[in-house]
Design an enzyme around this catalytic site. Structure first.
Site, PDB file in Angstrom:
ATOM      1  N   GLY A   1       0.808  -1.207   0.000  1.00 27.04           N
ATOM      2  CA  GLY A   1       0.000   0.000   0.000  1.00 27.04           C
ATOM      3  C   GLY A   1       0.841   1.256   0.000  1.00 27.04           C
ATOM      4  O   GLY A   1       2.070   1.218  -0.070  1.00 27.04           O
TER       5      GLY A   1
ATOM      6  N   THR B   1       1.298   3.253   2.429  1.00 30.44           N
ATOM      7  CA  THR B   1       1.948   3.468   3.719  1.00 30.44           C
ATOM      8  C   THR B   1       2.568   2.209   4.293  1.00 30.44           C
ATOM      9  O   THR B   1       3.653   2.256   4.866  1.00 30.44           O
ATOM     10  CB  THR B   1       0.925   4.018   4.742  1.00 30.44           C
ATOM     11  OG1 THR B   1       0.314   5.187   4.208  1.00 30.44           O
ATOM     12  CG2 THR B   1       1.625   4.366   6.045  1.00 30.44           C
TER      13      THR B   1
ATOM     14  N   ASP C   1      -6.261  -1.980  -5.131  1.00 33.22           N
ATOM     15  CA  ASP C   1      -6.641  -2.226  -3.737  1.00 33.22           C
ATOM     16  C   ASP C   1      -8.142  -2.043  -3.542  1.00 33.22           C
ATOM     17  O   ASP C   1      -8.799  -2.852  -2.876  1.00 33.22           O
ATOM     18  CB  ASP C   1      -5.853  -1.328  -2.785  1.00 33.22           C
ATOM     19  CG  ASP C   1      -5.948   0.154  -3.119  1.00 33.22           C
ATOM     20  OD1 ASP C   1      -6.346   0.504  -4.259  1.00 33.22           O
ATOM     21  OD2 ASP C   1      -5.616   0.983  -2.243  1.00 33.22           O
TER      22      ASP C   1
ATOM     23  N   THR D   1      -8.303  25.097  19.728  1.00 32.90           N
ATOM     24  CA  THR D   1      -7.928  24.851  18.334  1.00 32.90           C
ATOM     25  C   THR D   1      -7.495  23.405  18.145  1.00 32.90           C
ATOM     26  O   THR D   1      -7.792  22.778  17.126  1.00 32.90           O
ATOM     27  CB  THR D   1      -6.795  25.798  17.908  1.00 32.90           C
ATOM     28  OG1 THR D   1      -7.250  27.158  18.036  1.00 32.90           O
ATOM     29  CG2 THR D   1      -6.366  25.554  16.462  1.00 32.90           C
TER      30      THR D   1
END
Length: 253
Positions: free
Chosen positions: A25, A27, A119, A191
């Site tokens: 993949g 990653t 994939d 934030t």
């Protein structure tokens, strides 16, 4: 370009008992070893943009498994796949890369096969059973694909939560959030929370929109982020982390 010329005779492949499945993949590199379709070994490693180097380091381990055949899913492109091919020749074992087949007996597609990631296609192939289904791939990108019967209708590709947060961090002067877990979609009071909760909210909202627009489609989550996303649905969605493996098995059956 075709990779994996070290192909077996497909009439004989039916008799292979020990098979190694590789998922390359964006990653991670994942592998599954099955013996008579029973999973006997599994691992997943981040390849840090150097998948062939990682595979080279794993060759001793993979060779020790003594598989009779290697089936591969790769989204890494021609150049890297060519290097992977040379590495796999070192195993001296028949191997082949899976390819999108828009006219497969189990899964037809109106999608341009040259534009459909293998994939995504294998994940759909792993789940298709003639019903109406939606496959949500929770990987480096968030993919949403709809299947009606045995026909792929099309889908969506979105940045995953990490990509969205990185884009905010890289593209603004005031937002410095680049870490933290994605565990809530409640209103952020800082934030930090507004970013992490906000990007997760967007991904969850996309899945909820699919549920509303296609209420008759059963949703299956897969990929590394599937359980994280499912927690926002109180664990009520189907999760099949090894859906791509199931697709590889069906492809080479």
């Amino acid at each position: 370009m075709t990779y994996g010329q070290n192909k077996p005779n497909f009439h004989k492949k039916l008799y292979f008992h020990k098979k190694l499945w590789l998922d390359l993949g964006n990653t991670r590199l994942k592998y599954w070893l099955v013996d008579n379709d029973n999973l006997v070994a599994y691992d997943a490693k981040e390849h840090l943009k150097a998948p062939n180097e990682l595979l080279l380091g794993l060759i001793g381990t993979l060779s020790g498994f003594e598989p009779e055949f290697v089936g591969i899913s790769s989204v890494l492109g021609h150049k890297i796949n060519a290097a992977i091919t040379k590495t796999l020749y070192g195993l001296n074992i028949p191997f082949e890369f899976a390819k999108v087949d828009a006219d497969h007996a189990c899964l037809k597609s109106h999608y341009d096969p040259s534009q459909l990631g293998v994939d995504r296609w294998l994940q759909m192939l792993g789940v298709v059973d003639g019903s109406r289904q939606c496959v949500v791939g929770c990987g480096t990108a968030l993919t949403i694909d709809l299947i009606d019967g045995n026909v792929h209708l099309g889908g969506y590709i979105l940045p995953n939560v990490y990509m969205q947060r990185h884009a905010l961090y890289a593209g603004t002067q005031q937002i410095e959030v680049k870490a933290g877990s994605f565990d809530s979609t409640t209103l952020g009071k800082t934030t930090f929370d507004a970013v992490n909760h906000g990007v997760l909210f967007g991904v969850v909202a996309a899945v909820r929109a699919i549920m509303m627009d296609y209420p008759d489609f059963k949703i299956t989550l897969t990929g590394g982020g599937a359980n994280m996303l499912n927690r926002q649905f109180h664990g009520e969605l189907m999760v099949k982390e090894a859906l791509l493996l199931m697709g590889l098995q069906r492809y080479f059956a």
